[in-house]
Scaffold this motif. Structure first.
Motif, short mmCIF file in Angstrom:
data_model
loop_
_atom_site.label_atom_id
_atom_site.label_comp_id
_atom_site.label_asym_id
_atom_site.label_seq_id
_atom_site.Cartn_x
_atom_site.Cartn_y
_atom_site.Cartn_z
N GLU A 1 0.84 -1.19 0.00
CA GLU A 1 0.00 0.00 0.00
C GLU A 1 0.88 1.25 0.00
O GLU A 1 1.88 1.31 0.70
CB GLU A 1 -0.89 -0.01 1.24
N ALA A 2 0.51 2.23 -0.79
CA ALA A 2 1.28 3.47 -0.90
C ALA A 2 1.15 4.29 0.37
O ALA A 2 0.12 4.30 1.03
CB ALA A 2 0.80 4.28 -2.10
N GLU A 3 2.21 4.98 0.71
CA GLU A 3 2.22 5.85 1.88
C GLU A 3 1.53 7.17 1.57
O GLU A 3 1.71 7.73 0.49
CB GLU A 3 3.67 6.11 2.30
N MET A 4 0.71 7.66 2.51
CA MET A 4 0.02 8.93 2.30
C MET A 4 0.99 10.08 2.53
O MET A 4 1.79 10.03 3.46
CB MET A 4 -1.16 9.09 3.27
N PRO A 5 0.91 11.14 1.71
CA PRO A 5 1.73 12.31 1.97
C PRO A 5 1.28 13.00 3.26
O PRO A 5 0.14 12.82 3.70
CB PRO A 5 1.49 13.20 0.74
N PRO A 6 2.16 13.79 3.89
CA PRO A 6 1.82 14.45 5.15
C PRO A 6 0.53 15.28 5.09
O PRO A 6 -0.24 15.31 6.04
CB PRO A 6 3.03 15.34 5.44
N GLU A 9 -2.39 12.93 5.53
CA GLU A 9 -2.50 12.45 6.91
C GLU A 9 -3.15 13.51 7.79
O GLU A 9 -4.03 13.21 8.59
CB GLU A 9 -1.13 12.07 7.45
N ASN A 30 1.15 12.84 -6.21
CA ASN A 30 1.03 13.68 -5.02
C ASN A 30 0.93 15.16 -5.36
O ASN A 30 1.48 16.02 -4.68
CB ASN A 30 2.19 13.44 -4.05
#
Length: 70
Positions: A1-6, A9, A30
């Motif tokens: 799963e891709a990490e969410m940008p700050p 979040e 992004n």
């Protein structure tokens, strides 16, 4: 799963605490977010919009949004 940008979040946290039904999508590469929400009344909508705007301003400029005009 891709990490969410700050920004995503922070937006998720702000909208989860706002009391409105909400969702957002991270744009390709992004490049930003698309945010949507449905509120039971105008006061809840305004509060959610201010929360989302403040999160975006803090992440993008490092400064909170201005105080609301009364």
């Amino acid at each position: 799963e891709a990490e969410m940008p700050p920004l995503a979040e922070g937006m998720a946290a702000a909208l989860a605490d706002s009391g409105v039904r909400s969702g957002f999508s991270v744009l390709p590469r992004n490049a930003g977010l698309v945010v949507k929400f449905s509120a039971p009344d105008a006061f809840a909508a305004r509060s959610a919009l201010r929360s989302a705007w403040n999160v975006a301003r803090l992440e993008l400029t490092g400064a909170p949004g201005p105080a609301p005009i009364k």
